[in-house]
Design an enzyme around this catalytic site. Structure first.
Site, PDB file in Angstrom:
ATOM      1  N   ARG A 307     -28.198  -7.306  -1.980  1.00 23.13           N
ATOM      2  CA  ARG A 307     -26.834  -7.122  -2.488  1.00 23.13           C
ATOM      3  C   ARG A 307     -26.178  -5.896  -1.851  1.00 23.13           C
ATOM      4  NH1 ARG A 307     -23.242  -8.687  -6.718  1.00 23.13           N
ATOM      5  NH2 ARG A 307     -24.644 -10.366  -7.358  1.00 23.13           N
ATOM      6  N   GLU A 719     -20.149  -4.732 -14.018  1.00 25.19           N
ATOM      7  CA  GLU A 719     -20.593  -3.870 -12.914  1.00 25.19           C
ATOM      8  C   GLU A 719     -19.485  -3.352 -12.005  1.00 25.19           C
ATOM      9  OE1 GLU A 719     -24.920  -5.138 -11.519  1.00 25.19           O
ATOM     10  OE2 GLU A 719     -23.647  -6.888 -11.811  1.00 25.19           O
TER      11      GLU A 719
END
Length: 774
Positions: A307, A719
């Site tokens: 990621r 997030e």
């Protein structure tokens, strides 16, 4: 959607919210205690626990030899023993488990245990790991275009290095689990875990029993932030082993210092880069190498690294790009998931690059960011080949530049800095583009169980867990809206593996997306059944003009025929009728995210269902002599689609930003040369306090931004706001840069602590003085 109070708000503020440590079990409950390694790397030469077993009040003392199943709790790769056997890999690794009548008795037992270690060489930092080639797994790579050729022909180029530090999760509730044995081999665990199904699997494996013998229940967590996605499995497994041995309930609750010593952190990153750009600041090529500190085991490191690679571009188009990611093994506790899951570490590299380009060209970094933004119809493909659809970045820039009065404030800041030698103001704008979905595609699925009772009340079970983020509140709202009933009719039950099996972790910001859609799927089935019952009932009352189930609607706490509005039953009136007609009022729901895929070998695909966007402008005041900084004002404009609950979403944005500020500024993890954590308590590790909140904090949600194909048009929010805090770090750099009239880029990495700020200012002044002499 309406703004409604968090479903547990009253319980929270009155102290009546029940966490694992508050649960009244019974008077047979034992205390579990962990004896862990004091060495970063060592052989275990001798282990004698007999004296501890003889102490009155001690009911069990377990070593690796006493594990009835498999001695493993690695969630992805089995490289993490539940208890050390012949070697310890970090300070804090569990060696012995004790169950006793009290913590004091357990401590006495721990003192009676004799362990002889032979210390071995330990690797405690990334650079050492890289030199000794302790690669955890094969490197990952994403590449587009011709990087080498473009670097050779670039109008301008630069190279550099960048480091970002670790971060402690600092959830208010430390790791905690209670295991209650039942008849036969059955056990029930009440755990503070983000991933009940994985906790179930790990416990079943260490006990050597099938998963159907293990039930895991989660009412709520007192914070998690990723730190309880995998590492909550540890305390659950330890409690289960002790309960299995003693036949009595056992609670394991880590003391704050022990929690910080034992558990993993956000991954430290050391990155190298070389980029090419034009005279106007437009990036033409980037070659980026990301190196992360995995700690002593795999955990979720490779997914986190992946990621980070997918987010190193942040919000900017790079036509020719190569991204290489490597994870390195060190003798520290295995690092793990943390809000942003690698995204912050990747984005920080690119934001640092753009700041350096701005200083070289003598431009406001805002200009460099804006010229490099992803476009709406062109220059809109990521390095891994996914198109950035429904790109709101240009609109967000336009709106926040106006609402934050950026240009006017920039003029005022420059004027202030001209007349102040030792106090400098700085301001920065930074965007975020964050992909929503688990990058491991099969994890993007969820289940639900919805029960309606004869009194018209609903009990909703789903696979997501509540950690304070408001997931259960949003699920209640979704259920109420779908049935057209008041919230008071709906209760969301504790997450339980016997109700909803095989779930994914509540992570990747996808809790509402996945579980909300699964709940809707279950409710759609119930509405179909109930529509048939209502249509038949209305038809029996008006035989000459029957009702059709296609015309039945659920609204205003009623069920009615939209063609004949007077044909109406209250919601709670229909339920006894449905039961009398032999209609099931229970349904399971399921959802999986469509059209996502990723080829890891090629480094291409469509790993994300959509992107969430945001932008922040932060202004700071920095004391160059002491390094102290204040956040004077922060403006945030964030894209949450059609918000299901604006108050909860704004709370997540504010909280995420402040937690990100901690990572960027005050939260510094330190270890000594023996691998011992020096910052393992609140007196040595500084999370943000009320004084760190911006004096003027303005948060707005982007309007008219419906996210089609997602539950109620919403977007994930947990997030992405974390990374908006990069604007605070960049603003501090801007202030320090003002010491040299923005001609030189300060050497200021993450975290920008007071010490780091002072040193950056000193180095900058020294460099300017040296250049003036030359």
């Amino acid at each position: 959607m309406k703004t409604l109070t968090h479903e547990s708000a009253v319980h929270h503020v009155t102290g009546s919210a029940v966490y694992v440590d508050d649960m009244p079990i019974n008077d047979r409950l034992l205390t579990g205690y962990i004896v862990y390694s004091p060495h970063a790397h060592a052989n275990i030469l001798r282990l004698d626990v007999e004296a501890a077993r003889a102490i009155p009040g001690i009911h069990a003392v377990l070593t690796s030899r006493d594990i009835p199943g498999r001695n493993q709790m690695g969630p992805v790769v089995h490289d993490e023993p539940c208890l050390a056997e012949t070697e310890v890999q970090c300070v804090g690794q569990a060696v012995v488990l004790i169950a006793g009548e009290s913590e004091a008795i357990c401590r006495a037992g721990a003192e009676a245990i004799e362990i002889e270690y032979r210390p071995l060489d330990a690797i405690l930092d990334l650079e050492s790991a890289m030199r000794q080639n302790t690669l955890l797994a094969p490197e990952r790579k994403m590449e587009r275009g011709n990087v080498g050729e473009q670097l050779s022909s670039a109008a301008r180029s630069m190279d550099g290095e960048f480091r970002s530090g670790a971060q402690e999760h600092w959830y208010l509730e430390t790791q905690c689990a209670v295991c209650v044995p039942a008849e036969g081999r059955e056990v029930t665990l009440y755990a503070s875990t983000q991933h009940p199904s994985e906790t179930q699997a790990i416990v079943a494996e260490v006990l050597g029993i099938p998963k159907n013998e293990v039930t895991v229940e989660v009412r709520r967590m007192g914070g998690a932030f990723g730190g309880k996605e995998t590492q909550a499995n540890h305390v659950a497994a330890w409690a289960a082993l002790l309960a299995n041995k003693t036949g009595r309930p056992v609670k394991v609750r880590l003391f704050r210092d022990d929690d910080q010593i034992i558990t993993g952190k956000r991954h430290r990153f050391f990155s190298r880069y070389r980029v090419g750009f034009r005279d106007d600041g437009l990036l033409t090529v980037a070659d980026i190498e990301l190196n992360c500190d995995a700690g002593c085991a795999t955990d979720l490191t490779m997914a986190i690294l992946e990621r980070a690679m997918m987010h190193v571009d942040n919000s900017y188009f790079i036509p020719h790009v190569r991204i290489v990611g490597r994870a390195w093994k060190t003798n520290l506790p295995s690092n793990t998931a943390f809000r942003g899951f690698g995204g912050p570490q990747g984005m920080a590299v690119m934001e640092n690059i753009l700041d350096r380009i701005a200083r070289v060209l003598g431009k406001d970094p805002l200009e460099i960011r804006r010229i490099n933004l992803y476009g709406k119809t062109s220059n809109n493909t990521t390095p891994y080949g996914q198109t950035v659809d429904h790109n709101h970045l240009p609109d967000l820039f336009d709106q926040i530049l106006k609402s934050s009065e950026y240009e006017q404030r920039r003029v005022a800041i420059d004027a202030f800095n001209e007349t102040h030698d030792f106090q400098k103001k700085g301001m920065a704008l930074s965007p975020v583009k964050f992909g929503i979905s688990f990058t491991t595609s099969f994890l993007n699925q969820a289940g639900a169980l919805v029960n309606i009772y004869k009194d018209g009340s609903l009990l909703v079970n789903h696979g997501g867990t509540e950690m304070g983020q408001g997931l259960h509140t949003k699920i209640r709202q979704i259920a109420a809206k779908e049935f057209g009933i008041p919230m008071e009719r709906v209760k969301v039950n504790a997450t339980n593996t016997s109700k909803v099996p095989n779930t994914s972790a509540t992570a990747a910001s996808a809790g509402t997306d996945l579980n909300g859609a699964a709940v809707k799927n279950a409710i759609d089935q119930l509405k179909f059944r109930l529509s048939r019952v209502a249509a038949r009932h209305f038809s029996e009352l008006a035989l000459e003009v029957p009702s059709s189930e296609e015309d039945i609607v659920f609204e205003e706490d009623s069920i009615c025929d939209m063609r004949y509005p007077k044909r109406r039953l209250k919601f709670d009136e229909l339920m006894p009728l449905a039961v009398s007609k032999g209609t099931s009022l229970s349904a399971t729901g399921y959802y999986k995210t469509p059209n996502i895929h990723f080829d890891r070998e090629r480094g291409t695909g469509r790993p994300f269902h959509y992107f969430a966007f945001g932008v922040a402008v932060t202004e700071v005041l920095v004391d160059i002599l002491t390094g102290h900084h204040e956040i004077l004002r922060t403006d945030i404009l964030h894209d949450v689609g059609d918000s299901i609950n604006p108050a909860i979403d704004i709370g997540q944005i504010e909280g995420g930003y402040i937690q990100g500020v901690g990572w960027c500024t005050t939260e510094e993890m330190k270890w000594n040369n023996q691998g011992h954590t020096l910052t393992h308590s609140p007196d040595t590790y500084k999370i943000p306090s009320v004084q760190d909140i911006p004096k003027d904090f303005r948060v707005q949600l982007l309007q008219q931004a419906t996210n089609s194909g997602v539950i109620h048009g919403s977007k994930a929010v947990a997030e992405p706001p974390f990374m908006l805090a990069l604007s605070c770090w960049l603003a501090i750099k801007d202030a320090v840069s003002a010491v040299g009239s923005h001609r030189v880029e300060p050497e200021l990495e993450i975290p920008a602590t007071a010490e780091a700020i002072v040193l950056a200012g000193y180095r900058l002044r020294h460099q300017i003085k040296h250049e003036s002499v030359l």
